[in-house]
Design a protein around this motif. Structure first.
Motif, PDB file in Angstrom:
ATOM      1  N   THR A  69      12.023 -27.995 -15.419  1.00  0.00           N
ATOM      2  CA  THR A  69      12.459 -27.383 -14.169  1.00  0.00           C
ATOM      3  C   THR A  69      11.391 -27.585 -13.094  1.00  0.00           C
ATOM      4  O   THR A  69      10.193 -27.425 -13.356  1.00  0.00           O
ATOM      5  CB  THR A  69      12.720 -25.883 -14.381  1.00  0.00           C
ATOM      6  N   GLU A 105      16.927 -34.595  -6.359  1.00  0.00           N
ATOM      7  CA  GLU A 105      17.425 -34.750  -7.722  1.00  0.00           C
ATOM      8  C   GLU A 105      16.251 -34.601  -8.691  1.00  0.00           C
ATOM      9  O   GLU A 105      15.200 -35.218  -8.513  1.00  0.00           O
ATOM     10  CB  GLU A 105      18.074 -36.125  -7.885  1.00  0.00           C
ATOM     11  N   ASN A 106      16.442 -33.772  -9.662  1.00  0.00           N
ATOM     12  CA  ASN A 106      15.429 -33.636 -10.711  1.00  0.00           C
ATOM     13  C   ASN A 106      15.751 -34.630 -11.819  1.00  0.00           C
ATOM     14  O   ASN A 106      16.657 -34.414 -12.618  1.00  0.00           O
ATOM     15  CB  ASN A 106      15.423 -32.202 -11.249  1.00  0.00           C
ATOM     16  N   ILE A 117      15.063 -25.930  -9.803  1.00  0.00           N
ATOM     17  CA  ILE A 117      15.970 -27.065  -9.951  1.00  0.00           C
ATOM     18  C   ILE A 117      15.808 -27.548 -11.385  1.00  0.00           C
ATOM     19  O   ILE A 117      14.791 -28.139 -11.748  1.00  0.00           O
ATOM     20  CB  ILE A 117      15.615 -28.195  -8.961  1.00  0.00           C
ATOM     21  N   THR A 118      16.810 -27.252 -12.208  1.00  0.00           N
ATOM     22  CA  THR A 118      16.679 -27.560 -13.631  1.00  0.00           C
ATOM     23  C   THR A 118      16.801 -29.062 -13.880  1.00  0.00           C
ATOM     24  O   THR A 118      17.321 -29.797 -13.037  1.00  0.00           O
ATOM     25  CB  THR A 118      17.742 -26.809 -14.462  1.00  0.00           C
ATOM     26  N   ASP A 119      16.320 -29.505 -15.030  1.00  0.00           N
ATOM     27  CA  ASP A 119      16.328 -30.940 -15.328  1.00  0.00           C
ATOM     28  C   ASP A 119      17.736 -31.500 -15.276  1.00  0.00           C
ATOM     29  O   ASP A 119      18.675 -30.894 -15.781  1.00  0.00           O
ATOM     30  CB  ASP A 119      15.673 -31.215 -16.684  1.00  0.00           C
ATOM     31  N   GLY A 120      17.847 -32.621 -14.605  1.00  0.00           N
ATOM     32  CA  GLY A 120      19.132 -33.285 -14.483  1.00  0.00           C
ATOM     33  C   GLY A 120      19.999 -32.786 -13.350  1.00  0.00           C
ATOM     34  O   GLY A 120      21.055 -33.356 -13.079  1.00  0.00           O
ATOM     35  N   SER A 121      19.582 -31.732 -12.667  1.00  0.00           N
ATOM     36  CA  SER A 121      20.434 -31.198 -11.604  1.00  0.00           C
ATOM     37  C   SER A 121      19.959 -31.634 -10.222  1.00  0.00           C
ATOM     38  O   SER A 121      18.853 -32.141 -10.046  1.00  0.00           O
ATOM     39  CB  SER A 121      20.525 -29.675 -11.697  1.00  0.00           C
ATOM     40  N   SER A 122      20.831 -31.438  -9.250  1.00  0.00           N
ATOM     41  CA  SER A 122      20.562 -31.857  -7.881  1.00  0.00           C
ATOM     42  C   SER A 122      20.774 -30.691  -6.942  1.00  0.00           C
ATOM     43  O   SER A 122      21.502 -29.752  -7.253  1.00  0.00           O
ATOM     44  CB  SER A 122      21.518 -32.981  -7.458  1.00  0.00           C
ATOM     45  N   ALA A 123      20.153 -30.761  -5.778  1.00  0.00           N
ATOM     46  CA  ALA A 123      20.338 -29.727  -4.768  1.00  0.00           C
ATOM     47  C   ALA A 123      20.036 -30.329  -3.404  1.00  0.00           C
ATOM     48  O   ALA A 123      19.235 -31.257  -3.295  1.00  0.00           O
ATOM     49  CB  ALA A 123      19.413 -28.551  -5.046  1.00  0.00           C
TER      50      ALA A 123
END
Ligand code: CU
Length: 139
Positions: A58, A52-53, A97-103
């Motif tokens: 990014t 998680e970011n 992985i952009t801010d606020g996103s998860s992977a």
């Protein structure tokens, strides 16, 4: 079923899901400029990192197998990690992985020492040099 009965079933379902979370792999948080992983070790085999970011920029998540200290990876001229450098073995990575996103990243890990890091170079800011790296152990 009464309204309360439905609420009770839903609550129990959520609790079961939460306790089954033991099966899921390590959680990774990326921010400026840290990589934190919990737990810091797993058993060998297939592992899914839930990344998680939580920062405002990014980032990326790179996994390499190495006996080097996380701060001592080989670097290129710009200060970022040379992912093909000597002493490290690339495993896998997630880019952008952009801010606020998860992977999620699922990898098959053998016993040994690993380093997790971010290899973004943003203008002249080299995230690895700013401290975006941490050690990880597979037992
Ligand atoms: Cu980064």
């Amino acid at each position: 079923m009464s309204r309360w009965g439905v609420a009770l079933v839903l609550t129990c379902g959520a609790l079961v899901l939460a306790s089954c979370g033991g099966d899921s792999g390590p959680k990774v948080e990326l921010s400026e400029y840290t990589v934190s992983v919990t737990p810091e070790s797993v058993d060998s085999g297939e592992t899914t990192f839930a990344v998680e970011n939580v920062g405002g920029e990014t980032h990326e998540f790179v996994v390499v197998k190495t006996d080097l200290d996380s701060a001592d990876l080989p670097t290129t001229d710009d200060g970022s990690v040379d992912e093909e450098g000597s002493g490290i073995e690339a495993v896998d990575e997630i880019e952008d992985i952009t801010d606020g996103s998860s992977a999620d990243l699922t990898v098959d890990l053998e016993t040994g020492s690993y380093v997790l890091f971010c290899n973004v170079v943003d203008d002249s800011v080299v995230h690895y040099q700013e401290g975006m790296h941490t050690s990880f152990t597979v037992e």
